[in-house]
Design a protein around this motif. Structure first.
Motif, short mmCIF file in Angstrom:
data_model
loop_
_atom_site.label_atom_id
_atom_site.label_comp_id
_atom_site.label_asym_id
_atom_site.label_seq_id
_atom_site.Cartn_x
_atom_site.Cartn_y
_atom_site.Cartn_z
N UNK A 1 2.80 -11.99 -8.82
CA UNK A 1 1.88 -12.70 -7.83
C UNK A 1 2.49 -12.97 -6.46
N UNK A 2 3.76 -13.56 -6.59
CA UNK A 2 4.33 -14.10 -5.48
C UNK A 2 4.60 -13.04 -4.38
N UNK A 3 5.05 -12.05 -4.77
CA UNK A 3 5.28 -10.68 -4.02
C UNK A 3 3.93 -10.24 -3.46
N UNK A 4 2.94 -10.16 -4.18
CA UNK A 4 1.49 -9.66 -3.57
C UNK A 4 1.01 -10.55 -2.73
N UNK A 5 1.43 -11.86 -2.76
CA UNK A 5 0.74 -12.87 -1.77
C UNK A 5 1.54 -12.56 -0.49
N UNK A 6 2.91 -12.34 -0.69
CA UNK A 6 4.00 -12.10 0.53
C UNK A 6 3.24 -11.11 1.34
N UNK A 7 2.91 -9.89 0.44
CA UNK A 7 2.80 -8.51 1.12
C UNK A 7 1.40 -8.70 1.70
N UNK A 8 0.30 -9.65 1.54
CA UNK A 8 -0.80 -9.74 2.02
C UNK A 8 -0.69 -10.50 3.19
N UNK B 1 3.67 -2.35 -0.51
CA UNK B 1 2.88 -1.70 0.13
C UNK B 1 3.01 -0.16 -0.07
N UNK B 2 4.14 0.46 0.15
CA UNK B 2 4.59 1.79 0.06
C UNK B 2 4.81 2.21 -1.36
N UNK B 3 5.12 1.36 -2.28
CA UNK B 3 4.93 1.64 -3.81
C UNK B 3 3.67 1.93 -4.19
N UNK B 4 2.77 0.99 -3.83
CA UNK B 4 1.22 1.09 -4.29
C UNK B 4 0.76 2.45 -3.82
N UNK B 5 0.85 2.75 -2.38
CA UNK B 5 0.48 4.08 -1.85
C UNK B 5 1.07 5.08 -2.21
N UNK B 6 2.34 5.23 -3.00
CA UNK B 6 2.84 6.26 -3.89
C UNK B 6 2.24 6.33 -5.24
N UNK B 7 1.43 5.49 -5.59
CA UNK B 7 0.83 5.38 -7.06
C UNK B 7 1.50 4.63 -7.99
N UNK B 8 2.36 3.93 -7.52
CA UNK B 8 3.04 2.99 -8.65
C UNK B 8 2.33 1.90 -8.95
N UNK B 9 2.17 1.55 -10.19
CA UNK B 9 1.31 0.67 -10.76
C UNK B 9 1.84 -0.87 -11.23
N UNK B 10 3.12 -0.92 -10.83
CA UNK B 10 3.75 -2.10 -11.19
C UNK B 10 4.81 -2.47 -10.55
N UNK B 11 5.00 -3.74 -10.12
CA UNK B 11 6.24 -4.13 -9.30
C UNK B 11 6.56 -5.39 -9.66
N UNK C 1 6.95 1.79 -12.50
CA UNK C 1 7.06 0.31 -12.39
C UNK C 1 8.25 0.22 -11.65
N UNK C 2 8.06 -0.40 -10.62
CA UNK C 2 9.49 -0.71 -9.71
C UNK C 2 9.87 -2.20 -10.02
N UNK C 3 11.25 -2.03 -10.29
CA UNK C 3 11.92 -3.49 -10.58
C UNK C 3 13.23 -3.51 -9.86
N UNK C 4 13.11 -4.59 -8.94
CA UNK C 4 14.08 -4.60 -7.86
C UNK C 4 14.38 -5.90 -7.35
#
Length: 197
Positions: free
Chosen positions: A123-130, A87-97, A75-78
């Motif tokens: 949810x806000x971060x996911x929308x921003x990334x998209x 996007x980089x975290x998900x590509x690395x296999x991180x399951x939470x952010x 889990x990334x907590x930042x």
């Protein structure tokens, strides 16, 4: 009991998170790291169920750590929740952010979800990334821009990447053009703000 490793270079925040998590009946903090380069040895020593990582730490950043721990529940907590980081975290296999300003209940819930094999994304971060889309930079353009951001000269970048100075200038010029910025400094700031560096 779910064992957790916490990695954050801010001592006060790390201690507060550990205390909050210890109030949860099913969670226990088995290790704490203040530097990124302490994480891999701590994982080997404690074998935690879930690893909670800050992104920006001395020694090794959280995303680089995640890339070296495939298959682990992470889990990334930042504070710096940027679209490119997600996007980089998900590509690395991180399951939470999730951002650091999340509640302790949300953090505990995210840890439980990840431990159970699920995902937990703010949810806000996911929308921003998209909305932000993929980074337009190639790996070499990103490398040269990252080294330029650290203050390296064209000659130093060329030596470090085993390229000619002209090739480095071309990569930097391409990055500036792709990012639609007027110069190298603005390109660096834009790429950092998007989480692409």
């Amino acid at each position: 009991m779910i064992s957790v490793l916490l990695a954050d270079d801010q001592h006060l925040i790390r201690e507060a998170l550990a205390m909050m998590l210890e109030f949860e009946e099913d969670l226990t903090v088995v290790a704490q790291c203040g530097r990124g380069d302490e994480v891999l040895p701590a994982v080997a020593a404690h074998n935690p169920d879930v690893i909670v990582l800050d992104i920006e730490m001395p020694g090794l950043d959280g995303l680089s750590i995640a890339e070296q721990l495939p298959g682990r529940a992470m889990l990334i907590l930042s504070t710096f929740a940027r679209p490119g980081h997600l996007r980089r975290a998900i590509a690395a296999g991180v399951r939470g952010f999730i951002p650091k300003d999340s509640s302790s209940a949300e953090l505990a819930s995210a840890i439980r979800s990840i431990h159970a094999g699920g995902r937990y994304l703010d949810p806000e971060l996911a929308a921003s990334a998209m909305m932000a889309g993929e980074s337009p930079l190639t790996e070499r353009e990103r490398d040269t821009l990252s080294l330029a951001a650290s203050g390296a000269s064209v000659a130093e970048i060329a030596a470090q990447l085993h390229l000619s100075e002209g090739t480095v200038r071309n990569y930097l010029s391409n990055a500036i053009t792709k990012l639609g910025t007027p110069n190298r400094l603005t390109a660096i700031h834009h790429a950092q703000r998007m989480g692409w560096l």
